[in-house]
Design a protein around this motif. Structure first.
Motif, short mmCIF file in Angstrom:
data_model
loop_
_atom_site.label_atom_id
_atom_site.label_comp_id
_atom_site.label_asym_id
_atom_site.label_seq_id
_atom_site.Cartn_x
_atom_site.Cartn_y
_atom_site.Cartn_z
N ARG A 28 45.49 29.47 23.07
CA ARG A 28 44.64 30.22 21.65
C ARG A 28 45.86 29.98 20.78
O ARG A 28 45.74 30.33 19.39
N ASN A 99 38.99 30.65 12.52
CA ASN A 99 39.81 31.60 12.98
C ASN A 99 41.10 31.54 13.42
O ASN A 99 41.71 32.05 14.21
N SER A 100 41.49 30.91 12.82
CA SER A 100 43.44 30.36 13.34
C SER A 100 43.40 30.82 11.78
O SER A 100 43.87 31.58 10.68
N LEU A 101 45.04 30.60 12.23
CA LEU A 101 46.66 31.19 11.39
C LEU A 101 47.33 30.25 11.24
O LEU A 101 47.62 30.35 12.49
N MET A 124 51.13 29.66 4.53
CA MET A 124 50.39 30.01 5.29
C MET A 124 48.44 29.75 4.89
O MET A 124 48.18 29.84 3.75
N GLY A 126 44.18 29.33 6.12
CA GLY A 126 43.05 30.20 8.04
C GLY A 126 43.34 31.61 7.56
O GLY A 126 43.60 32.00 6.75
N ALA A 128 42.39 33.42 9.82
CA ALA A 128 43.03 34.80 11.15
C ALA A 128 41.60 35.78 11.76
O ALA A 128 42.08 36.71 11.89
N GLY A 129 40.58 34.95 11.52
CA GLY A 129 40.18 35.56 12.06
C GLY A 129 38.70 36.54 11.16
O GLY A 129 38.70 37.60 11.47
N TYR A 131 40.90 38.42 9.44
CA TYR A 131 41.63 39.30 8.91
C TYR A 131 42.39 39.24 7.61
O TYR A 131 42.93 40.24 6.43
N THR A 134 41.22 35.03 1.86
CA THR A 134 41.51 33.57 2.06
C THR A 134 41.64 33.11 0.19
O THR A 134 40.63 33.85 0.07
#
Length: 150
Positions: A28, A99-101, A124, A126, A128-129, A131, A134
């Protein structure tokens, strides 16, 4: 010595490995130290840190080489990986990128990390799920605050 074609292929393979690890659940977390300079053989610089990062070749040359490194790293490392993560749909209909960063950082800001630094660039991508929202550009810079040494 550098070979640009091999640099691009290396980035492609590393991003494939990261996507495979995330897709299969093997990992992950991924990290990638990118040491390629994306410059031609004839321009090889043995002491990149001193000659480029700390402007040993002079400001104009250092800026040219820093731009080449940043452009290559962003285009072939970060954007390439983001595109591959975005192409993989997960069970809930989101993508691996959702789901990524991804974070690309560099000490090469307005001034490097030692004295008088007023910014430290980070890019940056993504969600982040979920969070992060974007599609935004956010500048947290505070030009009134000078950091003496990172």
């Amino acid at each position: 010595m550098e070979n640009l074609s091999e640099n691009y292929q290396y980035c492609d393979v590393v991003s494939d490995v990261i996507v495979a690890a995330f897709s299969s659940g093997v990992s992950r977390v991924g990290t990638w130290f990118q040491g390629m300079t994306f410059i031609e053989h004839k321009d090889h610089i043995a002491d990149w840190h001193g000659k480029v990062a700390h402007s040993g070749l002079g400001a104009h040359a250092a800026q040219k080489y820093s731009l080449t490194w940043n452009r290559g790293t962003f285009e072939y490392g970060m954007v390439g990986l983001a595109a591959k993560l975005d192409a993989v749909t997960t069970a809930d209909g989101s993508t691996l990128l959702d789901n990524s960063l991804l974070i690309q950082g560099s000490e090469a800001g307005q001034i490097t990390h030692h004295t008088g630094c007023v910014n430290f660039p980070v890019v940056m991508a993504g969600g982040a799920g979920g969070y992060f929202k974007t599609g935004m550009f956010v500048d947290f810079g505070n030009k009134n605050k000078v950091y003496d040494d990172f």
